[in-house]
Design an enzyme around this catalytic site. Structure first.
Site, PDB file in Angstrom:
ATOM      1  N   ASN A   1       0.845  -1.193   0.000  1.00  0.00           N
ATOM      2  CA  ASN A   1       0.000   0.000   0.000  1.00  0.00           C
ATOM      3  C   ASN A   1       0.880   1.243   0.000  1.00  0.00           C
ATOM      4  O   ASN A   1       2.045   1.187   0.416  1.00  0.00           O
ATOM      5  CB  ASN A   1      -0.870   0.039   1.256  1.00  0.00           C
ATOM      6  CG  ASN A   1      -2.186  -0.701   1.058  1.00  0.00           C
ATOM      7  OD1 ASN A   1      -2.527  -1.118  -0.040  1.00  0.00           O
ATOM      8  ND2 ASN A   1      -2.927  -0.860   2.141  1.00  0.00           N
TER       9      ASN A   1
ATOM     10  N   LYS B   1      -6.440   4.391  -5.125  1.00  0.00           N
ATOM     11  CA  LYS B   1      -6.400   3.642  -3.859  1.00  0.00           C
ATOM     12  C   LYS B   1      -5.851   4.528  -2.737  1.00  0.00           C
ATOM     13  O   LYS B   1      -6.394   4.554  -1.634  1.00  0.00           O
ATOM     14  CB  LYS B   1      -5.570   2.366  -4.022  1.00  0.00           C
ATOM     15  CG  LYS B   1      -5.536   1.505  -2.762  1.00  0.00           C
ATOM     16  CD  LYS B   1      -5.212   0.064  -3.060  1.00  0.00           C
ATOM     17  CE  LYS B   1      -4.909  -0.749  -1.807  1.00  0.00           C
ATOM     18  NZ  LYS B   1      -6.034  -0.895  -0.900  1.00  0.00           N
TER      19      LYS B   1
ATOM     20  N   ASN C   1      -7.582   5.456   0.896  1.00  0.00           N
ATOM     21  CA  ASN C   1      -6.834   5.053   2.099  1.00  0.00           C
ATOM     22  C   ASN C   1      -6.466   6.274   2.941  1.00  0.00           C
ATOM     23  O   ASN C   1      -6.405   6.186   4.176  1.00  0.00           O
ATOM     24  CB  ASN C   1      -5.555   4.283   1.741  1.00  0.00           C
ATOM     25  CG  ASN C   1      -5.817   2.843   1.338  1.00  0.00           C
ATOM     26  OD1 ASN C   1      -5.211   2.330   0.391  1.00  0.00           O
ATOM     27  ND2 ASN C   1      -6.719   2.167   2.028  1.00  0.00           N
TER      28      ASN C   1
ATOM     29  N   ASN D   1      -8.319   5.196   6.392  1.00  0.00           N
ATOM     30  CA  ASN D   1      -7.372   4.602   7.334  1.00  0.00           C
ATOM     31  C   ASN D   1      -7.091   5.510   8.542  1.00  0.00           C
ATOM     32  O   ASN D   1      -7.271   5.069   9.687  1.00  0.00           O
ATOM     33  CB  ASN D   1      -6.079   4.203   6.610  1.00  0.00           C
ATOM     34  CG  ASN D   1      -6.303   3.067   5.611  1.00  0.00           C
ATOM     35  OD1 ASN D   1      -7.424   2.874   5.146  1.00  0.00           O
ATOM     36  ND2 ASN D   1      -5.277   2.325   5.282  1.00  0.00           N
TER      37      ASN D   1
HETATM   38  P1  NAD Z   1       2.962  -8.286   7.002  1.00  0.00           P
HETATM   39  O1  NAD Z   1       3.421  -7.556   8.219  1.00  0.00           O
HETATM   40  O2  NAD Z   1       2.082  -9.492   7.153  1.00  0.00           O
HETATM   41  O3  NAD Z   1       4.251  -8.773   6.184  1.00  0.00           O
HETATM   42  C1  NAD Z   1       5.455  -8.080   6.147  1.00  0.00           C
HETATM   43  C2  NAD Z   1       6.539  -9.126   6.270  1.00  0.00           C
HETATM   44  O4  NAD Z   1       7.794  -8.500   6.027  1.00  0.00           O
HETATM   45  C3  NAD Z   1       6.634  -9.766   7.666  1.00  0.00           C
HETATM   46  O5  NAD Z   1       6.651 -11.169   7.512  1.00  0.00           O
HETATM   47  C4  NAD Z   1       7.973  -9.280   8.196  1.00  0.00           C
HETATM   48  O6  NAD Z   1       8.607 -10.221   9.036  1.00  0.00           O
HETATM   49  C5  NAD Z   1       8.737  -9.121   6.895  1.00  0.00           C
HETATM   50  N1  NAD Z   1       9.914  -8.275   7.008  1.00  0.00           N
HETATM   51  C6  NAD Z   1      10.015  -7.066   7.621  1.00  0.00           C
HETATM   52  N2  NAD Z   1      11.288  -6.623   7.537  1.00  0.00           N
HETATM   53  C7  NAD Z   1      11.988  -7.581   6.858  1.00  0.00           C
HETATM   54  C8  NAD Z   1      13.354  -7.702   6.469  1.00  0.00           C
HETATM   55  N3  NAD Z   1      14.260  -6.760   6.786  1.00  0.00           N
HETATM   56  N4  NAD Z   1      13.737  -8.796   5.779  1.00  0.00           N
HETATM   57  C9  NAD Z   1      12.845  -9.771   5.472  1.00  0.00           C
HETATM   58  N5  NAD Z   1      11.521  -9.706   5.828  1.00  0.00           N
HETATM   59  C10 NAD Z   1      11.115  -8.624   6.509  1.00  0.00           C
HETATM   60  O7  NAD Z   1       2.305  -7.239   6.038  1.00  0.00           O
HETATM   61  P2  NAD Z   1       1.148  -7.473   4.955  1.00  0.00           P
HETATM   62  O8  NAD Z   1      -0.167  -7.464   5.605  1.00  0.00           O
HETATM   63  O9  NAD Z   1       1.528  -8.611   4.064  1.00  0.00           O
HETATM   64  O10 NAD Z   1       1.274  -6.109   4.153  1.00  0.00           O
HETATM   65  C11 NAD Z   1       2.290  -5.901   3.180  1.00  0.00           C
HETATM   66  C12 NAD Z   1       1.885  -4.704   2.350  1.00  0.00           C
HETATM   67  O11 NAD Z   1       0.668  -5.039   1.651  1.00  0.00           O
HETATM   68  C13 NAD Z   1       1.563  -3.464   3.168  1.00  0.00           C
HETATM   69  O12 NAD Z   1       1.946  -2.316   2.441  1.00  0.00           O
HETATM   70  C14 NAD Z   1       0.044  -3.523   3.307  1.00  0.00           C
HETATM   71  O13 NAD Z   1      -0.552  -2.268   3.510  1.00  0.00           O
HETATM   72  C15 NAD Z   1      -0.332  -4.081   1.956  1.00  0.00           C
HETATM   73  N6  NAD Z   1      -1.649  -4.728   1.919  1.00  0.00           N
HETATM   74  C16 NAD Z   1      -1.975  -5.687   2.846  1.00  0.00           C
HETATM   75  C17 NAD Z   1      -3.227  -6.285   2.776  1.00  0.00           C
HETATM   76  C18 NAD Z   1      -3.651  -7.341   3.768  1.00  0.00           C
HETATM   77  O14 NAD Z   1      -4.804  -7.758   3.730  1.00  0.00           O
HETATM   78  N7  NAD Z   1      -2.794  -7.821   4.649  1.00  0.00           N
HETATM   79  C19 NAD Z   1      -4.123  -5.932   1.768  1.00  0.00           C
HETATM   80  C20 NAD Z   1      -3.741  -4.974   0.826  1.00  0.00           C
HETATM   81  C21 NAD Z   1      -2.491  -4.381   0.916  1.00  0.00           C
HETATM   82  O1  KPL Z   2      -7.179  -0.824   2.171  1.00  0.00           O
HETATM   83  C1  KPL Z   2      -7.800  -0.833   3.220  1.00  0.00           C
HETATM   84  C2  KPL Z   2      -6.992  -0.853   4.465  1.00  0.00           C
HETATM   85  O2  KPL Z   2      -7.527  -1.110   5.532  1.00  0.00           O
HETATM   86  O3  KPL Z   2      -5.765  -0.608   4.352  1.00  0.00           O
HETATM   87  C3  KPL Z   2      -9.301  -0.737   3.204  1.00  0.00           C
HETATM   88  C4  KPL Z   2      -9.804  -0.951   1.778  1.00  0.00           C
HETATM   89  C5  KPL Z   2      -9.707   0.629   3.679  1.00  0.00           C
HETATM   90  C6  KPL Z   2     -10.000  -1.815   3.968  1.00  0.00           C
HETATM   91  O4  KPL Z   2      -9.967  -1.677   5.332  1.00  0.00           O
END
Ligand code: NAD
Ligand code: KPL
Length: 289
Positions: free
Chosen positions: A92, A172, A176, A180
């Site tokens: 994100n 997006k 957000n 958020n």
């Molecule tokens: P998360 O915290 O589950 O995963 C991040 C991972 O990175 C962790 O496993 C952590 O241990 C690892 N990490 C951190 N520093 C590190 C390093 N130096 N070396 C190796 N690994 C390292 O996060 P997430 O939920 O997967 O989110 C990732 C991105 O995706 C974010 O930007 C989030 O906003 C976006 N996102 C997440 C979702 C969701 O549903 N989880 C949905 C849409 C977007």
């Molecule tokens: O992208 C999201 C977030 O929480 O980061 C939404 C779409 C707002 C869902 O909660």
């Protein structure tokens, strides 16, 4: 073709699974071997053994750390990246790779709209639950995707290549930037932004600031960030936003790469955004930076 994965959390695990299904070898970057369990929305459970780092040159990399972790996670890998490396930024927010030293890899931006969470697995590793499977968009501004995209898209549901990825990222980011921080600040689920009408004047003022900046940067900007934010709050009414979850858990939030990015772009254009600046300060007081 070998892919490395930096950040084997929720989205990283999902990416590792779909790349594996498409026949690509995936190994972790900067971490030793570990296991993941993935439960998909249809209830199927998949066990993955993620291979540890091989210290080889990195030709293809998925970056799926939180935005604020990006530069720190990439720093020890710099000597293994070059201008021919393909890096998919599955995160994100915007601007998490600003300041990455040259030579910059070829960056493919990815927008994930799915929802996933994780818990520890007894005996080690993690269990990722994909709660909602929604479209994922990849793009780098070119109309033709790389050769690996078609086989991947056959296995990754609702994966699309978008030529207008920059506009999609801003669409997006804009919602957000409203949902958020407001839900984090008021410790409410997304749906409360609809029902708590006392929040509406602030929501509209913040959205107008977003539109002011985005309409200068993007000729096709549709405006109405307030309407789109309220529609998304309705569609995700029961959700805890990722920023609210980060604040509750005492984690660093992604506000510097959502609202902070917006503020930096506004400053570049000579535009002041007092409402967004105040919001950043208020969320900053609740969470570590
Ligand atoms: P998360 O915290 O589950 O995963 C991040 C991972 O990175 C962790 O496993 C952590 O241990 C690892 N990490 C951190 N520093 C590190 C390093 N130096 N070396 C190796 N690994 C390292 O996060 P997430 O939920 O997967 O989110 C990732 C991105 O995706 C974010 O930007 C989030 O906003 C976006 N996102 C997440 C979702 C969701 O549903 N989880 C949905 C849409 C977007
Ligand atoms: O992208 C999201 C977030 O929480 O980061 C939404 C779409 C707002 C869902 O909660």
């Amino acid at each position: 073709m070998h892919w490395h994965l930096l950040g084997a959390g929720n989205l990283g695990t999902l990416a590792a699974f779909y790349f594996g299904q498409a026949g690509f070898a995936v190994r972790l970057a900067g971490r030793s071997a570990t296991r993941r369990r993935l439960t998909l929305p249809d209830g199927t459970v998949h066990d993955l053994q993620l291979a540890g780092d091989d210290n080889a040159p990195i030709t293809h990399l998925v970056l799926a750390t939180k935005a604020a972790q990006s530069l720190g996670a990439l720093a020890p890998l710099r000597a293994r990246l070059n201008a021919d490396t393909t890096l998919i930024r599955l995160q994100n927010g915007l601007g998490s790779l600003d300041g990455l030293p040259a030579p910059s890899p070829h960056i493919i931006e990815a927008i994930a709209n799915s929802g996933a969470w994780r818990e520890a697995l007894p005996g080690g590793g993690e269990h990722v639950h994909l709660a909602a499977q929604n479209p994922t968009l990849f793009g780098d501004g070119h109309s033709t995707p790389p050769d690996w995209f078609a086989p991947l898209a056959r296995h990754w549901p609702q994966l699309h290549w978008r030529t207008d990825i920059h506009l999609q990222q801003w669409l997006k980011l804009s919602v957000n930037a409203i949902i958020n921080p407001l839900t984090a600040l008021h410790d409410c689920d997304n749906g409360a932004l609809l029902t708590d009408t006392a929040l509406h004047p602030r929501l509209h003022a913040l959205a107008a600031e977003v539109d002011q900046v985005a309409s200068q940067l993007l000729p096709d900007w549709p405006g109405d960030t307030a309407g789109r934010a309220l529609a998304l709050a309705h569609a995700t009414a029961a959700n805890t936003s990722s920023m609210r979850a980060d604040v509750r858990a005492g984690r660093v939030t992604e506000i510097d790469f959502i609202n902070g990015y917006l503020l930096r772009e506004a400053a570049r254009l000579g535009i002041a955004l007092p409402g967004q600046a105040r919001l950043i300060a208020e969320v900053g007081a609740l969470a570590p930076r």
